[in-house]
Write an enzyme that holds these catalytic residues in place. Structure first.
Site, PDB file in Angstrom:
ATOM      1  N   CYS A 113      25.665  39.937  92.974  1.00  0.00           N
ATOM      2  CA  CYS A 113      25.945  41.099  92.481  1.00  0.00           C
ATOM      3  C   CYS A 113      26.938  40.965  91.349  1.00  0.00           C
ATOM      4  O   CYS A 113      28.132  40.640  91.472  1.00  0.00           O
ATOM      5  CB  CYS A 113      26.493  42.266  93.763  1.00  0.00           C
ATOM      6  SG  CYS A 113      27.134  43.616  93.119  1.00  0.00           S
ATOM      7  N   CYS A 116      29.708  43.829  91.255  1.00  0.00           N
ATOM      8  CA  CYS A 116      30.819  43.934  92.127  1.00  0.00           C
ATOM      9  C   CYS A 116      30.461  43.053  93.297  1.00  0.00           C
ATOM     10  O   CYS A 116      31.001  41.896  93.373  1.00  0.00           O
ATOM     11  CB  CYS A 116      30.812  45.615  92.532  1.00  0.00           C
ATOM     12  SG  CYS A 116      31.019  46.134  94.127  1.00  0.00           S
ATOM     13  N   SER A 117      30.016  43.527  94.538  1.00  0.00           N
ATOM     14  CA  SER A 117      29.916  42.621  95.736  1.00  0.00           C
ATOM     15  C   SER A 117      28.847  43.127  96.618  1.00  0.00           C
ATOM     16  O   SER A 117      28.846  42.743  97.644  1.00  0.00           O
ATOM     17  CB  SER A 117      31.211  42.384  96.358  1.00  0.00           C
ATOM     18  OG  SER A 117      31.721  43.855  96.688  1.00  0.00           O
ATOM     19  N   CYS A 118      27.779  43.746  96.325  1.00  0.00           N
ATOM     20  CA  CYS A 118      26.991  44.326  97.028  1.00  0.00           C
ATOM     21  C   CYS A 118      26.150  43.223  97.766  1.00  0.00           C
ATOM     22  O   CYS A 118      25.620  42.251  97.079  1.00  0.00           O
ATOM     23  CB  CYS A 118      25.725  45.220  96.310  1.00  0.00           C
ATOM     24  SG  CYS A 118      26.720  46.790  95.456  1.00  0.00           S
TER      25      CYS A 118
END
Lengths: 209, 104
Positions: A113, A116-118
């Site tokens: 991701c 971000c950090s999905c």
């Protein structure tokens, strides 16, 4: 954490050893105000933390092992991932959509991701730190083979490496290749050799020693 | 897009050094921040969405984005969003933080 907070006596002792900087105070202030305003309760908080704590790569490993042993399930998993996981594995992936991508002799898939950090938290548990690191986010799409090497994973140059960039509403799960020599293993035994990184694509499944 | 007009979070394709495949245990306060967010995002009315959280993170000043931790970015964004939505009052929130800092 204030010891006079009427909602949270049970946490006071645990929190004494934690960092107490501005953001920890901001978090505690936000939480206590939301509880006071009745947005949720302290019990809701504990239940949610426990629910997330229960999610781990073991859930993803079960899904992979089922796909390796049940062609019909695998086909449904690859075509409608979220539905197959929810209805046939009875695991609620929570995320809006889950896309399962299959590793083959010709293709190796990697998930990142960049923004971000999905991550499929409700299938694999919380993401590891490296998944959220600037290094992984920036370079996975630029030099995936080089990044994989940092995990000790060397992908045959003849295989294509496909990188999938996740979003909040579209999260990916890699279906790794079943290693040679594990044909005929039972589902439970197969699940035991599937690790978190193999479902993100930074490693390949190796048969147990 | 040239690199000088990229926003801070938009780092795909840049080179931010080697990956260290290590992990630290999530801290209890970080779990609580995560739980606050999920309690709000998983409500039927999706009171705060994951996209909103990310938008709030992307609006943090670039120098702050790079210096604070992952869940620090979350709570910074989330508290701003809750003020924006009128659920929390900025003065009330600041006062509560000050009281906590004073060890009240």
């Amino acid at each position: 954490m204030p010891h006079d907070d009427p909602h949270d006596h049970s946490h006071a002792a645990v929190e004494a050893d934690e960092p107490q900087g501005y953001y920890q105070h901001l978090a505690a202030a936000t939480r206590s105000l939301l509880i006071e305003k009745g947005v949720f309760s302290a019990a809701d908080m504990r239940a949610m933390i426990e629910q997330i704590d229960r999610r781990s790569p073991a859930l993803g490993a079960k899904i992979v092992a089922r796909a390796w042993t049940d062609e019909g399930f695998k086909a449904r998993l690859l075509s409608r991932g979220k539905q197959a996981i929810k209805e046939e594995m009875e695991i609620d992936p929570v995320a809006a959509d889950i896309v399962v991508v299959e590793n083959t002799a010709a293709v190796h898939n990697v998930v990142v991701c960049t923004l971000c950090s999905c991550y499929p938290v409700f299938i694999l548990g919380r993401p590891p730190d490296w998944y959220k690191s600037y290094a992984y986010r920036s370079r996975a799409v630029r030099d995936p083979r080089g990044v994989l090497r940092e995990f000790g994973t060397e992908i045959d140059p003849a295989r294509e490496v496909r990188v999938h960039d996740s979003t909040a509403d579209m999260r990916y799960l890699v279906l790794p290749m079943q290693p040679a020599g594990t044909e005929g293993w039972l589902e439970e035994r197969l699940a035991g050799i599937v690790t978190r990184d193999t479902m993100v694509g930074t490693a390949e499944v190796r048969p147990a020693e | 897009m040239s690199d000088d007009i990229r926003q801070q979070h938009d780092m795909g394709g840049l080179d931010k050094g080697p990956v260290t495949p290590s992990a630290h245990e999530i801290e209890p306060w970080e779990k609580r921040v995560e739980a606050i967010m999920r309690l709000l995002s998983m409500r039927k009315d999706r009171f705060v969405t994951v996209d909103e959280l990310r938008r709030g993170i992307e609006e943090l000043p670039p120098e702050l984005y790079d210096t604070i931790g992952y869940y620090e970015r979350w709570i910074a964004s989330l508290s701003n969003i809750l003020v924006e939505k009128g659920v929390l009052d900025r003065a009330e929130l600041d006062a509560r933080v000050k009281a906590l800092e004073a060890g009240a």
